[in-house]
Design an enzyme around this catalytic site. Structure first.
Site, PDB file in Angstrom:
ATOM      1  N   HIS A  76      -2.964   9.065   2.315  1.00 47.49           N
ATOM      2  CA  HIS A  76      -2.131   8.197   1.473  1.00 47.49           C
ATOM      3  C   HIS A  76      -3.032   7.253   0.681  1.00 47.49           C
ATOM      4  O   HIS A  76      -4.249   7.251   0.851  1.00 47.49           O
ATOM      5  CB  HIS A  76      -1.074   7.462   2.287  1.00 47.49           C
ATOM      6  CG  HIS A  76      -1.595   6.445   3.270  1.00 47.49           C
ATOM      7  ND1 HIS A  76      -2.384   6.792   4.354  1.00 47.49           N
ATOM      8  CD2 HIS A  76      -1.454   5.097   3.336  1.00 47.49           C
ATOM      9  CE1 HIS A  76      -2.680   5.709   5.041  1.00 47.49           C
ATOM     10  NE2 HIS A  76      -2.139   4.651   4.440  1.00 47.49           N
ATOM     11  N   HIS A  78      -3.519   3.901   0.339  1.00 49.37           N
ATOM     12  CA  HIS A  78      -4.021   2.564   0.679  1.00 49.37           C
ATOM     13  C   HIS A  78      -5.552   2.522   0.627  1.00 49.37           C
ATOM     14  O   HIS A  78      -6.222   3.483   0.992  1.00 49.37           O
ATOM     15  CB  HIS A  78      -3.521   2.139   2.063  1.00 49.37           C
ATOM     16  CG  HIS A  78      -2.058   1.793   2.054  1.00 49.37           C
ATOM     17  ND1 HIS A  78      -1.269   1.856   3.182  1.00 49.37           N
ATOM     18  CD2 HIS A  78      -1.236   1.383   1.039  1.00 49.37           C
ATOM     19  CE1 HIS A  78      -0.028   1.495   2.861  1.00 49.37           C
ATOM     20  NE2 HIS A  78       0.018   1.214   1.571  1.00 49.37           N
ATOM     21  N   ASP A  80      -7.824   1.198   2.356  1.00 47.47           N
ATOM     22  CA  ASP A  80      -8.606   1.460   3.571  1.00 47.47           C
ATOM     23  C   ASP A  80      -8.584   2.943   3.956  1.00 47.47           C
ATOM     24  O   ASP A  80      -9.021   3.317   5.058  1.00 47.47           O
ATOM     25  CB  ASP A  80      -8.120   0.580   4.737  1.00 47.47           C
ATOM     26  CG  ASP A  80      -6.699   0.874   5.157  1.00 47.47           C
ATOM     27  OD1 ASP A  80      -5.840   1.049   4.283  1.00 47.47           O
ATOM     28  OD2 ASP A  80      -6.437   0.946   6.378  1.00 47.47           O
ATOM     29  N   HIS A  81      -8.096   3.795   3.036  1.00 46.86           N
ATOM     30  CA  HIS A  81      -8.132   5.245   3.251  1.00 46.86           C
ATOM     31  C   HIS A  81      -8.809   5.988   2.100  1.00 46.86           C
ATOM     32  O   HIS A  81      -9.186   7.141   2.255  1.00 46.86           O
ATOM     33  CB  HIS A  81      -6.722   5.785   3.493  1.00 46.86           C
ATOM     34  CG  HIS A  81      -6.095   5.185   4.712  1.00 46.86           C
ATOM     35  ND1 HIS A  81      -5.974   5.853   5.905  1.00 46.86           N
ATOM     36  CD2 HIS A  81      -5.614   3.931   4.946  1.00 46.86           C
ATOM     37  CE1 HIS A  81      -5.432   5.058   6.813  1.00 46.86           C
ATOM     38  NE2 HIS A  81      -5.210   3.874   6.255  1.00 46.86           N
ATOM     39  N   HIS A 135       5.598   5.418   6.025  1.00 44.64           N
ATOM     40  CA  HIS A 135       4.607   4.350   5.792  1.00 44.64           C
ATOM     41  C   HIS A 135       4.458   4.154   4.282  1.00 44.64           C
ATOM     42  O   HIS A 135       4.531   3.026   3.783  1.00 44.64           O
ATOM     43  CB  HIS A 135       3.294   4.753   6.443  1.00 44.64           C
ATOM     44  CG  HIS A 135       2.170   3.776   6.271  1.00 44.64           C
ATOM     45  ND1 HIS A 135       2.201   2.515   6.814  1.00 44.64           N
ATOM     46  CD2 HIS A 135       0.975   3.878   5.628  1.00 44.64           C
ATOM     47  CE1 HIS A 135       1.071   1.880   6.514  1.00 44.64           C
ATOM     48  NE2 HIS A 135       0.313   2.687   5.784  1.00 44.64           N
ATOM     49  N   ASP A 154      -1.695   6.964   8.649  1.00 46.69           N
ATOM     50  CA  ASP A 154      -1.018   5.792   9.203  1.00 46.69           C
ATOM     51  C   ASP A 154       0.443   6.089   9.526  1.00 46.69           C
ATOM     52  O   ASP A 154       1.290   5.187   9.500  1.00 46.69           O
ATOM     53  CB  ASP A 154      -1.070   4.612   8.212  1.00 46.69           C
ATOM     54  CG  ASP A 154      -2.453   3.983   8.119  1.00 46.69           C
ATOM     55  OD1 ASP A 154      -3.354   4.406   8.855  1.00 46.69           O
ATOM     56  OD2 ASP A 154      -2.608   3.065   7.288  1.00 46.69           O
ATOM     57  N   HIS A 192      -6.438   4.512  12.697  1.00 49.88           N
ATOM     58  CA  HIS A 192      -6.767   3.157  13.167  1.00 49.88           C
ATOM     59  C   HIS A 192      -6.829   3.115  14.692  1.00 49.88           C
ATOM     60  O   HIS A 192      -6.103   3.848  15.375  1.00 49.88           O
ATOM     61  CB  HIS A 192      -5.714   2.135  12.714  1.00 49.88           C
ATOM     62  CG  HIS A 192      -5.727   1.847  11.251  1.00 49.88           C
ATOM     63  ND1 HIS A 192      -6.510   0.873  10.690  1.00 49.88           N
ATOM     64  CD2 HIS A 192      -5.043   2.419  10.234  1.00 49.88           C
ATOM     65  CE1 HIS A 192      -6.307   0.836   9.376  1.00 49.88           C
ATOM     66  NE2 HIS A 192      -5.421   1.767   9.071  1.00 49.88           N
TER      67      HIS A 192
HETATM   68 FE    FE Z   1      -4.516   2.059   7.066  1.00 50.06          FE
HETATM   69 ZN    ZN Z   2      -1.879   2.603   5.264  1.00 46.98          ZN
END
Ligand code: FE
Ligand code: ZN
Length: 267
Positions: A76, A78, A80-81, A135, A154, A192
């Site tokens: 996805h 975001h 942090d990905h 999400h 996530d 995570h």
């Molecule tokens: Fe994340």
């Molecule tokens: Zn995420």
């Protein structure tokens, strides 16, 4: 760990080595940032990564093992990905970038845009794309049926699930049920390290559940020794993940609100 030894080594390696496909597929993880995991798929000297939050530790880990990056898979949009993708492409410019077609605007640099139900090959390994909105609206997961790995971003966490930023509880429920239907032994690679906090919340939610309490004790022990709790398995999640055990979207929505408001403030 420097970069100088790579060019000669690559030159010595024939570009197509048929024997390579018979090497087993290995999966391992690189902890980055606060609590993110970047997953590495490796076959011989060939590698692919899932959800690279950052580039530098990934480049270092692959170079240390003399691996060549062939593909980046995104679950996805975001940051942090996807944050590490430009840096990885600078180091390995021919790398394929696989992500949801529906997220072409939010995940740039895609070379292979996919949707739920698509089948592809990554490092000669069959990969199935599963659409798992909840999400985010275009979140996808990657299932490797031959080797039994699931990369779920996530959507599903060990003992928990992702926050509902763009989807409904009904969508998340349906997405988690797709995972619940996968084989028991499927290894679940979550993006995570949230397991301990998730299970602490779950034991507060269901104080009489022995399986959850026992799993929490195992997880606390792993964390105390500095070890990851990932991968989980579908069997373990079916037994101890309250979100996976819900009967419908309404029930999932109630649990999600409880988790959103929960603070691990005790000892
Ligand atoms: Fe994340
Ligand atoms: Zn995420």
């Amino acid at each position: 760990m420097g970069t100088t030894h790579h060019e000669p080594q690559r030159a010595l390696q024939p570009p197509t080595l048929p024997a390579d496909a018979s090497e087993p597929l290995a999966v391992w993880l690189i902890p980055v940032l606060q609590d993110n995991y970047v997953m590495v798929l490796q076959r011989g000297r060939r590698a692919a990564v899932v959800d690279p939050a950052v580039a530098e530790p990934v480049v270092a880990a692959l170079e240390e093992r003399s691996l060549e990056l062939e593909a980046i898979l995104h679950t996805h949009h975001h940051s942090d990905h996807i944050g590490g993708t430009p840096g990885l492409l600078r180091r390995w410019p021919r790398t394929a970038v696989i992500a949801a077609a529906a997220d072409r605007e939010r995940i740039p640099l895609q070379t292979r845009s996919v949707a739920g139900g698509d089948r592809l090959q990554v490092l000669d390994e069959p990969v199935e794309v599963i659409a798992v909105p909840g999400h985010t609206r275009a979140h996808i997961a990657y299932w490797l049926p031959a080797s039994g790995h699931l990369f779920c971003g996530d959507t599903l966490f060990a003992g928990g699930c992702g926050r509902l930023f763009e989807g409904t509880p009904e969508q998340m429920h349906a997405s988690l049920q797709r995972f619940a239907a996968l084989p028991d032994a499927t290894r679940v690679w979550c993006a995570h390290e949230y397991t301990e906090s998730n299970l602490r919340w779950a034991t507060a939610e269901r104080p009489d559940d022995r399986e959850i309490r026992e799993r929490l004790a195992e997880v606390v022990d792993l964390r105390r020794r500095g070890l990851p709790t990932i991968p989980s398995t579908i069997a373990s999640e079916r037994a101890t993940n309250l979100f996976l055990r819900t009967q419908n979207g309404a029930e999932l929505g109630r649990l999600r609100r409880s988790k959103d408001g929960w603070k691990a403030c005790a000892t």
